[in-house]
Design a protein around this motif. Structure first.
Motif, PDB file in Angstrom:
ATOM      1  N   ARG A  18       1.200  -1.048   0.183  1.00  0.00           N
ATOM      2  CA  ARG A  18       0.230   0.154   0.242  1.00  0.00           C
ATOM      3  C   ARG A  18       0.798   0.795  -0.381  1.00  0.00           C
ATOM      4  N   ARG A  19       0.155   2.181  -1.300  1.00  0.00           N
ATOM      5  CA  ARG A  19       1.345   3.555  -0.920  1.00  0.00           C
ATOM      6  C   ARG A  19       0.901   4.228   0.298  1.00  0.00           C
ATOM      7  N   VAL A  20       2.334   4.750   0.893  1.00  0.00           N
ATOM      8  CA  VAL A  20       2.267   5.642   1.982  1.00  0.00           C
ATOM      9  C   VAL A  20       2.130   7.428   1.383  1.00  0.00           C
ATOM     10  N   ARG A  21       1.005   7.622   2.270  1.00  0.00           N
ATOM     11  CA  ARG A  21       1.531   9.813   1.399  1.00  0.00           C
ATOM     12  C   ARG A  21       1.482  10.257   3.227  1.00  0.00           C
ATOM     13  N   VAL A  22       1.941  11.326   2.931  1.00  0.00           N
ATOM     14  CA  VAL A  22       2.005  12.243   4.223  1.00  0.00           C
ATOM     15  C   VAL A  22       2.140  13.925   3.541  1.00  0.00           C
ATOM     16  N   ASN A  23       1.006  14.539   3.546  1.00  0.00           N
ATOM     17  CA  ASN A  23       0.803  15.742   3.366  1.00  0.00           C
ATOM     18  C   ASN A  23       0.984  15.652   2.044  1.00  0.00           C
ATOM     19  N   GLY A  24       0.816  14.697   1.694  1.00  0.00           N
ATOM     20  CA  GLY A  24       0.809  14.222  -0.559  1.00  0.00           C
ATOM     21  C   GLY A  24       2.425  13.938  -1.202  1.00  0.00           C
ATOM     22  N   GLU A  25       2.870  13.678   0.357  1.00  0.00           N
ATOM     23  CA  GLU A  25       4.679  13.147   0.159  1.00  0.00           C
ATOM     24  C   GLU A  25       4.385  11.847  -0.410  1.00  0.00           C
ATOM     25  N   ILE A  26       4.788  10.644  -1.300  1.00  0.00           N
ATOM     26  CA  ILE A  26       5.032   9.326  -1.218  1.00  0.00           C
ATOM     27  C   ILE A  26       6.379   9.205  -0.261  1.00  0.00           C
ATOM     28  N   LEU A  27       5.526   8.283   0.577  1.00  0.00           N
ATOM     29  CA  LEU A  27       6.833   7.961   1.702  1.00  0.00           C
ATOM     30  C   LEU A  27       7.662   6.528   1.625  1.00  0.00           C
ATOM     31  N   GLY A  28       6.204   5.720   0.323  1.00  0.00           N
ATOM     32  CA  GLY A  28       6.967   4.361   0.254  1.00  0.00           C
ATOM     33  C   GLY A  28       5.997   3.449   0.273  1.00  0.00           C
ATOM     34  N   LEU A  29       5.850   2.215  -0.213  1.00  0.00           N
ATOM     35  CA  LEU A  29       4.848   0.935  -0.105  1.00  0.00           C
ATOM     36  C   LEU A  29       5.116   0.419   0.907  1.00  0.00           C
ATOM     37  N   ALA A  30       4.001   0.032   2.044  1.00  0.00           N
ATOM     38  CA  ALA A  30       3.681  -0.806   3.385  1.00  0.00           C
ATOM     39  C   ALA A  30       3.427  -1.868   2.749  1.00  0.00           C
ATOM     40  N   HIS A  31       4.418  -2.643   3.327  1.00  0.00           N
ATOM     41  CA  HIS A  31       3.059  -4.187   2.968  1.00  0.00           C
ATOM     42  C   HIS A  31       2.999  -4.832   4.260  1.00  0.00           C
ATOM     43  N   TYR A  32       3.304  -4.289   5.805  1.00  0.00           N
ATOM     44  CA  TYR A  32       3.138  -4.853   6.562  1.00  0.00           C
ATOM     45  C   TYR A  32       3.361  -3.163   7.909  1.00  0.00           C
ATOM     46  N   VAL A  33       2.181  -3.668   8.624  1.00  0.00           N
ATOM     47  CA  VAL A  33       1.931  -2.319  10.117  1.00  0.00           C
ATOM     48  C   VAL A  33       3.262  -2.186  10.083  1.00  0.00           C
ATOM     49  N   LYS A  34       4.440  -2.768  10.950  1.00  0.00           N
ATOM     50  CA  LYS A  34       5.756  -2.368  11.106  1.00  0.00           C
ATOM     51  C   LYS A  34       6.646  -1.539   9.946  1.00  0.00           C
ATOM     52  N   ARG A  60      -7.983   6.058   4.965  1.00  0.00           N
ATOM     53  CA  ARG A  60      -7.761   4.362   4.121  1.00  0.00           C
ATOM     54  C   ARG A  60      -7.321   3.193   4.738  1.00  0.00           C
ATOM     55  N   VAL A  61      -7.017   3.092   6.494  1.00  0.00           N
ATOM     56  CA  VAL A  61      -5.443   2.077   7.200  1.00  0.00           C
ATOM     57  C   VAL A  61      -6.644   0.708   7.129  1.00  0.00           C
ATOM     58  N   CYS A  62      -6.068  -0.064   6.441  1.00  0.00           N
ATOM     59  CA  CYS A  62      -7.602  -1.203   6.609  1.00  0.00           C
ATOM     60  C   CYS A  62      -5.992  -2.447   7.055  1.00  0.00           C
ATOM     61  N   LEU A  63      -6.614  -3.274   8.181  1.00  0.00           N
ATOM     62  CA  LEU A  63      -4.823  -4.042   8.520  1.00  0.00           C
ATOM     63  C   LEU A  63      -4.785  -5.607   7.730  1.00  0.00           C
ATOM     64  N   ASN A  64      -5.504  -5.651   7.038  1.00  0.00           N
ATOM     65  CA  ASN A  64      -5.077  -6.949   6.073  1.00  0.00           C
ATOM     66  C   ASN A  64      -4.438  -6.572   4.553  1.00  0.00           C
ATOM     67  N   PRO A  65      -3.605  -6.682   4.529  1.00  0.00           N
ATOM     68  CA  PRO A  65      -3.136  -7.536   4.551  1.00  0.00           C
ATOM     69  C   PRO A  65      -1.435  -6.581   5.191  1.00  0.00           C
ATOM     70  N   LEU A  66      -1.383  -5.507   6.095  1.00  0.00           N
ATOM     71  CA  LEU A  66      -0.862  -4.801   6.694  1.00  0.00           C
ATOM     72  C   LEU A  66      -1.257  -5.489   8.166  1.00  0.00           C
ATOM     73  N   GLY A  67      -1.969  -6.113   8.202  1.00  0.00           N
ATOM     74  CA  GLY A  67      -1.599  -6.920   9.773  1.00  0.00           C
ATOM     75  C   GLY A  67      -0.859  -7.677  10.022  1.00  0.00           C
ATOM     76  N   ARG A  68      -0.389  -8.595   8.763  1.00  0.00           N
ATOM     77  CA  ARG A  68       0.191  -9.654   9.213  1.00  0.00           C
ATOM     78  C   ARG A  68       1.640  -9.617   9.493  1.00  0.00           C
ATOM     79  N   SER A  69       2.258 -10.258  10.121  1.00  0.00           N
ATOM     80  CA  SER A  69       3.901  -9.880  11.009  1.00  0.00           C
ATOM     81  C   SER A  69       4.578 -10.991  10.121  1.00  0.00           C
ATOM     82  N   ARG A  70       5.795 -10.865  10.618  1.00  0.00           N
ATOM     83  CA  ARG A  70       6.554 -11.736   9.304  1.00  0.00           C
ATOM     84  C   ARG A  70       7.784 -12.240  10.085  1.00  0.00           C
TER      85      ARG A  70
END
Length: 70
Positions: A18-34, A60-70
């Motif tokens: 999931r692409r993460v943006r803060v104040n319009g700036e793309i910070l990266g692609l998150a696969h997990y909550v961490k 727009r946060v949904c913990l699946n699949p971000l909720g998985r742990s590694r």
């Protein structure tokens, strides 16, 4: 801007992240909550992993699949 949330976690990409943006700036692609927590730590908002789902700053946060742990 009242009511606007500065952190946006977009719907899953075809790769599952999931692409993460803060104040319009793309910070990266998150696969997990961490991943999300680390992006936010670098950007400034201090949000604990267990508070991600309930944070009023995040849209727009949904913990699946971000909720998985590694």
């Amino acid at each position: 801007m009242a009511g606007k949330r500065p952190i946006i976690v977009q719907l899953p990409s075809p790769t599952g992240g999931r692409r993460v943006r803060v104040n319009g700036e793309i910070l990266g692609l998150a696969h997990y909550v961490k991943d999300l927590v680390e992006f936010l730590r670098r950007a400034g908002p201090d949000i604990e992993p267990e508070a991600v789902a309930d944070s009023p700053l995040i849209d727009r946060v949904c913990l699946n699949p971000l909720g998985r742990s590694r």
